[in-house]
Design a protein around this motif. Structure first.
Motif, short mmCIF file in Angstrom:
data_model
loop_
_atom_site.label_atom_id
_atom_site.label_comp_id
_atom_site.label_asym_id
_atom_site.label_seq_id
_atom_site.Cartn_x
_atom_site.Cartn_y
_atom_site.Cartn_z
N TRP A 49 0.79 -1.23 0.00
CA TRP A 49 0.00 0.00 0.00
C TRP A 49 0.83 1.28 0.00
N THR A 50 2.10 1.21 0.30
CA THR A 50 2.85 2.45 0.57
C THR A 50 2.98 3.37 -0.64
N LEU A 51 3.32 2.84 -1.79
CA LEU A 51 3.49 3.70 -2.95
C LEU A 51 2.16 4.36 -3.34
N GLU A 52 1.11 3.58 -3.32
CA GLU A 52 -0.19 4.13 -3.73
C GLU A 52 -0.73 5.14 -2.72
N ILE A 53 -0.57 4.87 -1.45
CA ILE A 53 -1.06 5.83 -0.45
C ILE A 53 -0.20 7.09 -0.50
N ALA A 54 1.08 6.98 -0.85
CA ALA A 54 1.92 8.17 -1.03
C ALA A 54 1.43 8.99 -2.22
N GLN A 55 1.02 8.30 -3.28
CA GLN A 55 0.47 9.01 -4.43
C GLN A 55 -0.84 9.72 -4.07
N PHE A 56 -1.69 9.05 -3.30
CA PHE A 56 -2.94 9.66 -2.87
C PHE A 56 -2.67 10.88 -1.97
N ALA A 57 -1.69 10.74 -1.08
CA ALA A 57 -1.33 11.86 -0.20
C ALA A 57 -0.79 13.03 -1.02
N MET A 58 -0.04 12.73 -2.08
CA MET A 58 0.50 13.79 -2.93
C MET A 58 -0.63 14.50 -3.67
N VAL A 59 -1.59 13.75 -4.16
CA VAL A 59 -2.74 14.36 -4.84
C VAL A 59 -3.49 15.28 -3.89
N ALA A 60 -3.74 14.80 -2.67
CA ALA A 60 -4.43 15.63 -1.69
C ALA A 60 -3.61 16.88 -1.35
N TYR A 61 -2.31 16.72 -1.24
CA TYR A 61 -1.41 17.83 -0.93
C TYR A 61 -1.49 18.91 -2.01
N TYR A 62 -1.43 18.51 -3.26
CA TYR A 62 -1.48 19.47 -4.36
C TYR A 62 -2.87 20.08 -4.54
N MET A 63 -3.88 19.26 -4.48
CA MET A 63 -5.23 19.75 -4.75
C MET A 63 -5.75 20.66 -3.63
N LEU A 64 -5.48 20.30 -2.39
CA LEU A 64 -5.96 21.12 -1.28
C LEU A 64 -5.04 22.31 -1.01
N GLY A 65 -3.81 22.24 -1.45
CA GLY A 65 -2.89 23.37 -1.32
C GLY A 65 -2.97 24.34 -2.48
N GLY A 66 -3.62 23.93 -3.56
CA GLY A 66 -3.74 24.77 -4.75
C GLY A 66 -4.40 26.12 -4.51
N PRO A 67 -5.54 26.16 -3.81
CA PRO A 67 -6.18 27.46 -3.56
C PRO A 67 -5.28 28.43 -2.79
N TYR A 68 -4.53 27.91 -1.83
CA TYR A 68 -3.62 28.75 -1.06
C TYR A 68 -2.50 29.26 -1.94
N SER A 69 -2.01 28.43 -2.86
CA SER A 69 -0.97 28.86 -3.79
C SER A 69 -1.47 29.98 -4.70
N ILE A 70 -2.70 29.86 -5.17
CA ILE A 70 -3.29 30.93 -5.99
C ILE A 70 -3.38 32.21 -5.17
N GLN A 71 -3.84 32.08 -3.95
CA GLN A 71 -4.02 33.25 -3.08
C GLN A 71 -2.69 33.94 -2.80
N GLU A 72 -1.65 33.18 -2.61
CA GLU A 72 -0.33 33.75 -2.28
C GLU A 72 0.45 34.18 -3.51
N GLY A 73 -0.08 33.91 -4.70
CA GLY A 73 0.63 34.27 -5.92
C GLY A 73 1.84 33.40 -6.16
N ALA A 74 1.80 32.17 -5.65
CA ALA A 74 2.93 31.26 -5.78
C ALA A 74 2.88 30.46 -7.08
N ASN A 75 1.91 30.77 -7.92
CA ASN A 75 1.81 30.08 -9.20
C ASN A 75 2.91 30.55 -10.14
N VAL A 76 3.17 29.77 -11.16
CA VAL A 76 4.22 30.10 -12.12
C VAL A 76 3.71 31.19 -13.06
#
Length: 168
Positions: A49-76
Motif C-alpha cells: 500500500w505504501t506507494l499508492e497511499i503516497a500518491q494519494f497523499a500527494m494528490v491531496a497535498y497538491y489539490m488542497l494546497g492549490g487554492p492557497y498557492s493561488i491566493q499567495e501568488g505562488a503560481n508560475v
C-alpha cells in the motif's frame, strides 16, 4: 453589491488560507509514508500500500494546497515583463488571464464530478495489488478544484476592485 463581494472574498480567502496552512504539513505525512516504504523493503516484507497511499497523499497535498498557492501568488508566471508593471497594469492583465483559469477549472470540475460519479456507481478500484477504492481521492480532487475555482473568482474580484480603486 460591494458588501457581498467583501464577505465572499473574506470567507473564501480565510478558509483557503487556513486549509492551506494545514495542508502544508502534508509533506511530513508523505515523508513518513515513504520512509515506512523504504524501511519495510529492507527490514520486513514490502508493503503493497505504501506507494499508492503516497500518491494519494500527494494528490491531496497538491489539490488542497492549490487554492492557497493561488491566493499567495505562488503560481508560475513569466516575470520578465510582469514584474516591472504598475499595480494597475498587473490587475488588468490578471483580470484577463484569470478568466482562462476560471474556464479551465470549470471544465476540470465538470470532468472530475463525472469521474467521481462513475467511481461511486461502479465501485471503481485501483488496478494494483492493493486495490483501494478510488472515490475518496476523487472526492478530494473535486473539493480541491472547487476551492481553486472559488479562489480564482476571489482573485478576479480583488483585481476588479483594484482597477476601480476600491479596497476589499
Amino acid at each position: 453589491m460591494i458588501p457581498f463581494i467583501r464577505v465572499y472574498v473574506r470567507i473564501v480567502d480565510g478558509f483557503n488560507r487556513r486549509l492551506g496552512r494545514i495542508t502544508m504539513y502534508g509533506i511530513f505525512v508523505m515523508i513518513a509514508i515513504l520512509m515506512w516504504s523504504s524501511v519495510s523493503k529492507i527490514a520486513f516484507n514490502p508493503s503493497l500500500w505504501t506507494l499508492e497511499i503516497a500518491q494519494f497523499a500527494m494528490v491531496a497535498y497538491y489539490m488542497l494546497g492549490g487554492p492557497y498557492s493561488i491566493q499567495e501568488g505562488a503560481n508560475v508566471r513569466m516575470d520578465l515583463f510582469y514584474g516591472e508593471w504598475s499595480t494597475r497594469k498587473k490587475a488588468w492583465f490578471d483580470v484577463f488571464t484569470v478568466l482562462f483559469l476560471i474556464f479551465y477549472l470549470g471544465v476540470l470540475l465538470y470532468g472530475a464530478y463525472d469521474s467521481t460519479a462513475y467511481s461511486f456507481k461502479y465501485g471503481e478500484r485501483s488496478p494494483t495489488a492493493w486495490r483501494p477504492y478510488m472515490w475518496p481521492i476523487k472526492i478530494t480532487m473535486c473539493i480541491g478544484i472547487f476551492l481553486m475555482l472559488l479562489q480564482a473568482i476571489s482573485e478576479l474580484l480583488k483585481d476588479i476592485a483594484t482597477l476601480k480603486g476600491v479596497r476589499l
